[in-house]
Motif scaffolding. Structure first.
Motif, PDB file in Angstrom:
ATOM      1  N   PRO A 171      52.742 -56.297   0.801  1.00 28.33           N
ATOM      2  CA  PRO A 171      52.068 -54.839   1.024  1.00 28.33           C
ATOM      3  C   PRO A 171      50.408 -56.041   2.297  1.00 28.33           C
ATOM      4  CG  PRO A 171      51.100 -55.433  -0.791  1.00 28.33           C
ATOM      5  CD  PRO A 171      51.990 -55.537  -0.369  1.00 28.33           C
ATOM      6  N   GLN A 172      50.402 -54.700   3.547  1.00 26.03           N
ATOM      7  CA  GLN A 172      50.283 -55.685   4.842  1.00 26.03           C
ATOM      8  C   GLN A 172      48.402 -55.760   3.858  1.00 26.03           C
ATOM      9  OE1 GLN A 172      49.486 -53.635   7.781  1.00 26.03           O
ATOM     10  NE2 GLN A 172      48.182 -54.373   9.211  1.00 26.03           N
ATOM     11  N   ALA A 173      48.547 -57.206   4.014  1.00 24.40           N
ATOM     12  CA  ALA A 173      46.275 -57.461   3.458  1.00 24.40           C
ATOM     13  C   ALA A 173      46.033 -57.416   4.819  1.00 24.40           C
ATOM     14  CB  ALA A 173      47.232 -58.616   3.381  1.00 24.40           C
ATOM     15  N   ALA A 174      44.289 -57.370   4.360  1.00 23.85           N
ATOM     16  CA  ALA A 174      43.958 -57.256   5.604  1.00 23.85           C
ATOM     17  C   ALA A 174      42.532 -57.952   5.602  1.00 23.85           C
ATOM     18  CB  ALA A 174      42.972 -55.865   5.414  1.00 23.85           C
ATOM     19  N   PRO A 175      41.902 -58.950   6.737  1.00 20.79           N
ATOM     20  CA  PRO A 175      41.022 -59.946   6.557  1.00 20.79           C
ATOM     21  C   PRO A 175      39.555 -59.363   6.341  1.00 20.79           C
ATOM     22  CG  PRO A 175      41.507 -59.474   9.121  1.00 20.79           C
ATOM     23  CD  PRO A 175      42.771 -58.565   8.239  1.00 20.79           C
ATOM     24  N   MET A 176      39.229 -60.345   5.565  1.00 18.47           N
ATOM     25  CA  MET A 176      37.432 -59.903   5.376  1.00 18.47           C
ATOM     26  C   MET A 176      37.259 -61.064   4.749  1.00 18.47           C
ATOM     27  SD  MET A 176      37.126 -57.918   1.385  1.00 18.47           S
ATOM     28  CE  MET A 176      37.560 -59.494   0.625  1.00 18.47           C
ATOM     29  N   THR A 177      35.469 -60.580   5.514  1.00 17.62           N
ATOM     30  CA  THR A 177      34.498 -61.564   5.604  1.00 17.62           C
ATOM     31  C   THR A 177      33.177 -61.214   5.140  1.00 17.62           C
ATOM     32  OG1 THR A 177      33.465 -63.933   6.651  1.00 17.62           O
ATOM     33  CG2 THR A 177      34.024 -61.610   7.485  1.00 17.62           C
ATOM     34  N   ARG A 178      32.449 -62.001   3.853  1.00 17.29           N
ATOM     35  CA  ARG A 178      30.833 -60.860   4.749  1.00 17.29           C
ATOM     36  C   ARG A 178      30.417 -61.520   4.996  1.00 17.29           C
ATOM     37  NH1 ARG A 178      30.672 -58.003   0.086  1.00 17.29           N
ATOM     38  NH2 ARG A 178      28.484 -58.867  -0.594  1.00 17.29           N
ATOM     39  N   ALA A 179      29.721 -60.483   6.005  1.00 24.46           N
ATOM     40  CA  ALA A 179      28.592 -60.423   6.887  1.00 24.46           C
ATOM     41  C   ALA A 179      27.448 -59.635   7.039  1.00 24.46           C
ATOM     42  CB  ALA A 179      29.406 -59.641   8.047  1.00 24.46           C
ATOM     43  N   ARG A 180      25.808 -60.030   7.084  1.00 26.33           N
ATOM     44  CA  ARG A 180      25.233 -59.238   6.739  1.00 26.33           C
ATOM     45  C   ARG A 180      24.496 -58.976   8.314  1.00 26.33           C
ATOM     46  NH1 ARG A 180      21.000 -59.605   3.076  1.00 26.33           N
ATOM     47  NH2 ARG A 180      21.553 -60.950   2.320  1.00 26.33           N
ATOM     48  N   LEU A 181      23.846 -57.831   8.498  1.00 25.22           N
ATOM     49  CA  LEU A 181      23.182 -57.228   9.163  1.00 25.22           C
ATOM     50  C   LEU A 181      21.525 -57.411   9.500  1.00 25.22           C
ATOM     51  CD1 LEU A 181      23.459 -54.748  11.486  1.00 25.22           C
ATOM     52  CD2 LEU A 181      23.223 -52.806   9.970  1.00 25.22           C
ATOM     53  N   LEU A 182      21.379 -58.028  10.916  1.00 33.26           N
ATOM     54  CA  LEU A 182      20.365 -58.644  11.367  1.00 33.26           C
ATOM     55  C   LEU A 182      19.245 -57.828  12.102  1.00 33.26           C
ATOM     56  CD1 LEU A 182      21.106 -62.367  12.091  1.00 33.26           C
ATOM     57  CD2 LEU A 182      20.574 -61.444  10.182  1.00 33.26           C
ATOM     58  N   MET A 183      20.716 -57.283  12.977  1.00 36.48           N
ATOM     59  CA  MET A 183      19.776 -56.220  14.086  1.00 36.48           C
ATOM     60  C   MET A 183      20.241 -54.997  14.752  1.00 36.48           C
ATOM     61  SD  MET A 183      17.807 -59.271  16.526  1.00 36.48           S
ATOM     62  CE  MET A 183      16.278 -58.429  17.422  1.00 36.48           C
ATOM     63  N   ILE A 184      18.856 -53.554  14.826  1.00 34.88           N
ATOM     64  CA  ILE A 184      20.061 -52.995  15.381  1.00 34.88           C
ATOM     65  C   ILE A 184      18.970 -52.566  16.944  1.00 34.88           C
ATOM     66  CG2 ILE A 184      20.691 -50.062  15.381  1.00 34.88           C
ATOM     67  CD1 ILE A 184      20.535 -50.273  12.791  1.00 34.88           C
ATOM     68  N   ASN A 185      20.103 -52.547  18.285  1.00 35.30           N
ATOM     69  CA  ASN A 185      19.024 -52.897  19.472  1.00 35.30           C
ATOM     70  C   ASN A 185      18.003 -53.474  19.246  1.00 35.30           C
ATOM     71  OD1 ASN A 185      20.540 -50.669  20.243  1.00 35.30           O
ATOM     72  ND2 ASN A 185      19.940 -49.069  19.075  1.00 35.30           N
ATOM     73  N   GLU A 186      18.580 -54.897  18.616  1.00 40.23           N
ATOM     74  CA  GLU A 186      17.240 -55.548  18.651  1.00 40.23           C
ATOM     75  C   GLU A 186      15.367 -55.106  18.117  1.00 40.23           C
ATOM     76  OE1 GLU A 186      15.354 -55.770  22.876  1.00 40.23           O
ATOM     77  OE2 GLU A 186      17.102 -56.255  23.419  1.00 40.23           O
ATOM     78  N   ARG A 187      16.116 -54.209  17.347  1.00 40.64           N
ATOM     79  CA  ARG A 187      15.127 -54.326  15.804  1.00 40.64           C
ATOM     80  C   ARG A 187      15.561 -54.711  14.306  1.00 40.64           C
ATOM     81  NH1 ARG A 187      15.421 -50.707  11.884  1.00 40.64           N
ATOM     82  NH2 ARG A 187      17.107 -49.605  12.495  1.00 40.64           N
ATOM     83  N   VAL A 188      14.627 -56.042  13.675  1.00 39.82           N
ATOM     84  CA  VAL A 188      15.352 -56.199  12.641  1.00 39.82           C
ATOM     85  C   VAL A 188      15.344 -55.612  11.757  1.00 39.82           C
ATOM     86  CG1 VAL A 188      14.503 -58.087  11.129  1.00 39.82           C
ATOM     87  CG2 VAL A 188      14.114 -58.695  13.548  1.00 39.82           C
ATOM     88  N   VAL A 189      16.644 -55.405  11.387  1.00 38.31           N
ATOM     89  CA  VAL A 189      16.927 -54.542   9.745  1.00 38.31           C
ATOM     90  C   VAL A 189      16.082 -54.775   8.882  1.00 38.31           C
ATOM     91  CG1 VAL A 189      18.379 -54.093   8.626  1.00 38.31           C
ATOM     92  CG2 VAL A 189      19.142 -53.712  10.912  1.00 38.31           C
ATOM     93  N   LYS A 190      15.531 -53.780   7.836  1.00 40.83           N
ATOM     94  CA  LYS A 190      14.936 -55.183   6.840  1.00 40.83           C
ATOM     95  C   LYS A 190      14.656 -53.574   5.541  1.00 40.83           C
ATOM     96  CE  LYS A 190      10.790 -55.816   8.928  1.00 40.83           C
ATOM     97  NZ  LYS A 190       9.793 -55.834   9.292  1.00 40.83           N
ATOM     98  N   GLY A 191      14.837 -53.870   4.746  1.00 41.02           N
ATOM     99  CA  GLY A 191      14.955 -52.465   3.141  1.00 41.02           C
ATOM    100  C   GLY A 191      13.593 -51.700   3.229  1.00 41.02           C
ATOM    101  N   SER A 192      12.713 -52.591   3.597  1.00 37.55           N
ATOM    102  CA  SER A 192      11.398 -51.755   3.463  1.00 37.55           C
ATOM    103  C   SER A 192      11.292 -50.628   4.664  1.00 37.55           C
ATOM    104  CB  SER A 192      10.076 -53.064   3.783  1.00 37.55           C
ATOM    105  OG  SER A 192      10.182 -53.312   4.872  1.00 37.55           O
ATOM    106  N   ASP A 193      11.963 -51.241   5.298  1.00 36.09           N
ATOM    107  CA  ASP A 193      11.911 -49.636   6.917  1.00 36.09           C
ATOM    108  C   ASP A 193      12.410 -48.466   6.197  1.00 36.09           C
ATOM    109  OD1 ASP A 193      10.358 -51.409   7.956  1.00 36.09           O
ATOM    110  OD2 ASP A 193      12.592 -52.479   9.624  1.00 36.09           O
ATOM    111  N   TYR A 194      12.811 -48.092   5.419  1.00 35.23           N
ATOM    112  CA  TYR A 194      14.209 -46.807   5.171  1.00 35.23           C
ATOM    113  C   TYR A 194      13.505 -46.396   3.600  1.00 35.23           C
ATOM    114  CZ  TYR A 194      17.683 -48.649   7.976  1.00 35.23           C
ATOM    115  OH  TYR A 194      17.973 -49.300   9.260  1.00 35.23           O
ATOM    116  N   GLU A 195      13.622 -45.130   3.964  1.00 33.87           N
ATOM    117  CA  GLU A 195      13.089 -44.773   2.217  1.00 33.87           C
ATOM    118  C   GLU A 195      13.816 -44.816   1.610  1.00 33.87           C
ATOM    119  OE1 GLU A 195      10.757 -40.862   3.544  1.00 33.87           O
ATOM    120  OE2 GLU A 195       9.191 -42.170   5.030  1.00 33.87           O
TER     121      GLU A 195
END
Length: 825
Positions: free
Chosen positions: A530-554
């Motif tokens: 089977p064809q294998a796909a590359p995978m790496t771990r990444a953390r989302l830091l910003m969306i349009n210069e807005r810092v992503v924080k869990g507390s910003d979501y309900e």
């Protein structure tokens, strides 16, 4: 409504039933209520059973899953609500036996486990199955542990500080399929022995699960009470949230069942509308007599309204009983697949029949009843029915009635609005086309046999009646075509979404230099790797210069996604099976920064097309705009990713590889791990088998209900044709009085039925093709594959079905002396 009006309505109902004047309307209403109530009973019981069976994958109806033991208050609240309870603590640890050690997943369970489903064991006494839990001092293990350690039943196995006796081999563990990382051996022991093992210390990676089960209302109330008390380390799970594959299967099943119920509503409404029209058109002179004897318009409306109220109640009760009998017979026929002991239908299923009858008559009989008030007393001197001013009340009430019935039957307002919107559009298009064809028949000279010419002329003579007939019969035939031909396309595509060769193993942590070894292993068994796909771990830091924080979501899920790392990948070509909700894929050799985001993740985190995302990968920031939103088939058992980047831009980043495949034989995974010790093979064969079993049961339920609705549709078609019998009776009498022979009259009737059936079938085929495509794409997320033969098939079937259904009803007309008909007209 006064008591006197109710009494008069009841006496009038009894007289009309004895005279046979309400036969067509009562039959149409009985068929309508029987069809809807039987679908309601069957879908309610099947959905309860399937939800219960699917809950076996979770071993409970609801589970709190966290990294700390559940508080006593949670247990006390569950007990107060009458819920069954069980607990489990799951963690990885070493298992020792025969001077060997093996890493295993340990699960300590309390008495009562599992609350849903059954454990299958092999013991020294033989095979056992049921709600079973290990006794204190005993241990159960799966075959992988027995093979690796060379264990036999009765041997001693050490967990931490205690030794337990191996008393059973686990063949099936209900919620074992829900653990994606069940690739290492699994061990079950009693929760009472957990403390003595000494394996649970501060910092131990333990997942504590409090499982509850009970009736739906109690579980829902407990969930509502518990949800506000959860922190971010604890989540609630039901079977749909725990596994997206099962959620997808159940969601599609609900939509299939809802489609069947809604089509039954449409079939019933068409027949009742024509039957009500026929009955009131035959009895306007009785109203005029009542007005001549001194009754007011309101009093007349109350008397006839009470007649329809009694008729709705009688038909509702009888139709509900008949509907229950129909679904009981179907369950007996399908018992070998569905099993015995299905849950009893809910109270709402018993109420669906009478309420449906009331809503149908209110929507389709109320406007004509209100028009009866305006019939004057002098109308007794007229031979034809006085014309009444047209208003929007009738179509508006009909649409409201259909919408209410659709929401009641389907239980999904989105589905109801989608299909009712399509129905309204279809009716408007059919009405305009029918009006144009009828006008054309009046202007174009027709040649050929006498029967064909007069059959076409009969349709053109009363254009409004022809349009009403064509519209009503087109809805019926469209529903029948949808139930027969489109049904096969939809269910076939659904079942093909999980093919027989679906992957049953995931391979993770493969390194790029090891691809050649993987290719060689598959080549030895005569298969391509089977064809294998590359995978790496990444953390989302910003969306349009807005810092992503869990507390910003309900939303709880959004909070977890904002604080976790994603599995990010890169590709030159789109992943197989992924569609696009917005945007497009980049060129194959693109080196430009770009991200393709899964649509659900984008909606949860508020990501839109063009937004600039910043990810952190091992300390390096990667920034790019969102150029596409993908629709991911999470139930495909293929490697899927939330975020993908172009291979030409991110391809140089270090990564491990992931793939999925179907194991060629039983020992292939063991040979693969021996050749590639660093990789991890995740066996998902249990999940695949469970999901296939769920889809199989769902498909059978849908097939059975489609057969029921198909039978109801044929009966409703017959009732709709019977509703126009009077008009044809008068035409035949005139032809006979003018010298036409009985054979010529038969030819005219059959030709008219053929014209009517062919035209309505053609329009119905076009509508079924369009609605089938709409349903496949918008409701079931299936590929678009319109059946281009449907219009031709519809025209042929329409002529045949309308002719076969209508001729037995109209054959008596040719045998009735024309003098009798003309004298009574």
């Amino acid at each position: 409504m006064s008591r006197l009006s109710l009494q008069m309505g009841w006496r009038l109902l009894r007289r009309e039933l004895r005279a046979g004047e309400l036969t067509v309307l009562l039959l149409a209403l009985l068929v309508a209520v029987t069809a809807m109530s039987s679908v309601a009973f069957f879908s309610d019981r099947i959905e309860q059973a399937l939800t219960r069976q699917a809950s076996q994958l979770l071993a409970a109806d609801l589970v709190s899953n966290g990294n700390r033991p559940p508080p006593d208050a949670w247990r006390q609240q569950a007990a107060q609500r009458g819920l069954q309870q069980a607990e489990a603590a799951t963690f990885p640890s070493m298992v020792f036996a025969r001077e060997q050690a093996v890493l295993a997943t340990l699960k300590a369970v309390t008495a009562g486990y599992p609350l849903r489903g059954e454990v299958q064991l092999r013991t020294q006494q033989g095979l056992q199955e049921g709600r079973l839990a290990p006794a204190p001092g005993e241990l159960w293990a799966d075959s992988r542990l027995l093979q690796k350690l060379g264990l036999r039943l009765g041997d001693s196995v050490r967990l931490g500080n205690v030794s337990l006796r191996l008393s059973a081999e686990v063949l099936r563990e209900p919620d074992g399929a829900m653990d994606l990382y069940n690739f290492i051996p699994r061990v079950l022991f009693n929760h009472a022995d957990l403390a003595a093992t000494g394996l649970v210390q501060d910092g131990s990676r333990v997942r504590y699960r409090l499982m509850v089960a009970g009736d739906a209302a109690s579980v829902a109330g407990y969930r509502q009470w518990l949800a506000p008390q959860l922190d971010r380390r604890t989540r609630l799970e039901d079977v749909e949230e725990a596994r997206p594959e099962v959620k997808s299967a159940l969601e599609r099943a609900r939509r299939f069942l809802g489609l069947t119920a809604l089509l039954s509503v449409l079939l019933s409404a068409a027949a009742v509308a024509l039957a009500v029209r026929r009955y009131l058109a035959r009895h306007w002179q009785s109203v005029a007599v009542m007005r001549a004897l001194g009754q007011t318009g309101s009093e007349v409306a109350l008397v006839w309204g009470s007649l329809f109220l009694w008729l709705a109640l009688v038909a509702g009760v009888l139709g509900t009983v008949a509907g229950y009998g129909v679904q009981a017979g179907l369950l007996l026929l399908a018992q070998q697949w569905l099993g015995a002991g299905l849950p009893a239908p809910a109270l709402t299923a018993w109420l669906s029949g009478p309420l449906s009858a009331l809503i149908l008559l209110a929507g389709f009989a109320l406007p004509p009843l209100l028009a009866l008030r305006r019939i004057p007393a002098v109308a007794v001197l007229r031979a034809d029915m006085p014309t009444s001013s047209r208003s929007l009340l009738a179509p508006l009430l009909a649409i409201v009635a259909l919408l209410g019935l659709a929401a009641w039957q389907v239980g999904d307002s989105t589905l109801a609005l989608w299909l009712l919107g399509g129905l309204v559009g279809f009716l408007l298009a059919v009405g305009l086309l029918a009006w144009g064809v009828v006008r054309l028949l009046r202007r174009v000279p027709l040649s050929g046999a006498v029967g064909w010419r007069h059959g076409a002329a009969n349709l053109a003579r009363r254009p409004w009646l022809a349009v009403i007939q064509i519209a009503a019969l087109s809805v019926s035939l469209m529903a029948l075509l949808t139930l027969t031909v489109v049904r096969d396309d939809l269910i076939g595509a659904w079942q093909k979404s999980l093919p027989a060769d679906a992957p049953d193993s995931f391979l993770i942590n493969l390194q790029a230099p090891q691809q050649a070894t993987l290719d060689a292993l598959f080549a030895k068994v005569g298969r391509n790797a089977p064809q294998a796909a590359p995978m790496t771990r990444a953390r989302l830091l910003m969306i349009n210069e807005r810092v992503v924080k869990g507390s910003d979501y309900e939303d709880e899920r959004a909070q977890r996604l904002a604080e976790r790392e994603f599995n990010l990948s890169w590709r030159a070509a789109p992943p197989p099976g992924n569609g696009f909700a917005a945007g497009k894929w980049w060129p194959a050799n693109s080196t430009q920064p770009a991200f393709s985001v899964e649509q659900g993740l984008a909606e949860t985190l508020g990501i839109r097309m063009g937004d600039v995302l910043v990810f952190d990968i091992a300390g390096t920031r990667w920034q790019a705009p969102v150029t596409s939103l993908r629709k991911v088939a999470w139930d495909s058992f293929q490697p899927n990713f939330f975020v993908i980047a172009p291979a030409g831009w991110m391809g140089g980043e270090s990564a491990s590889y992931i793939t999925s495949y179907r194991a060629p034989d039983k020992d292939f995974n063991n040979r693969l791990v021996a050749a590639l010790p660093n990789v991890t093979v995740i066996d998902i064969s249990v999940i695949v088998r469970e999901v296939k079993a769920v889809i199989g049961r769902l498909a059978l339920a849908v097939e059975t209900m489609f057969s029921l609705a198909l039978a109801a549709g044929v009966l409703v078609l017959w009732a709709a044709l019977a509703a126009t019998r009077d008009e044809r009776q008068f035409d035949v009498a005139l032809l006979r009085a003018l010298g036409a022979s009985r054979q010529q009259v038969r030819a005219v009737i059959l030709a008219e039925l053929a014209w009517l059936g062919g035209l309505t079938g053609l329009l119905a085929g076009i509508g079924a093709m369009a609605i089938g495509s709409l349903v496949a794409v918008q409701l079931f997320n299936l590929p678009l594959a319109p059946n281009l033969w449907l219009p031709l098939l519809g025209a042929l079937c329409g002529g045949a079905v309308v002719g076969l259904a209508g001729w037995p009803l109209l054959r008596k007309i040719t045998r009735t002396p024309p003098t009798d008909i003309l004298r009574n007209s």
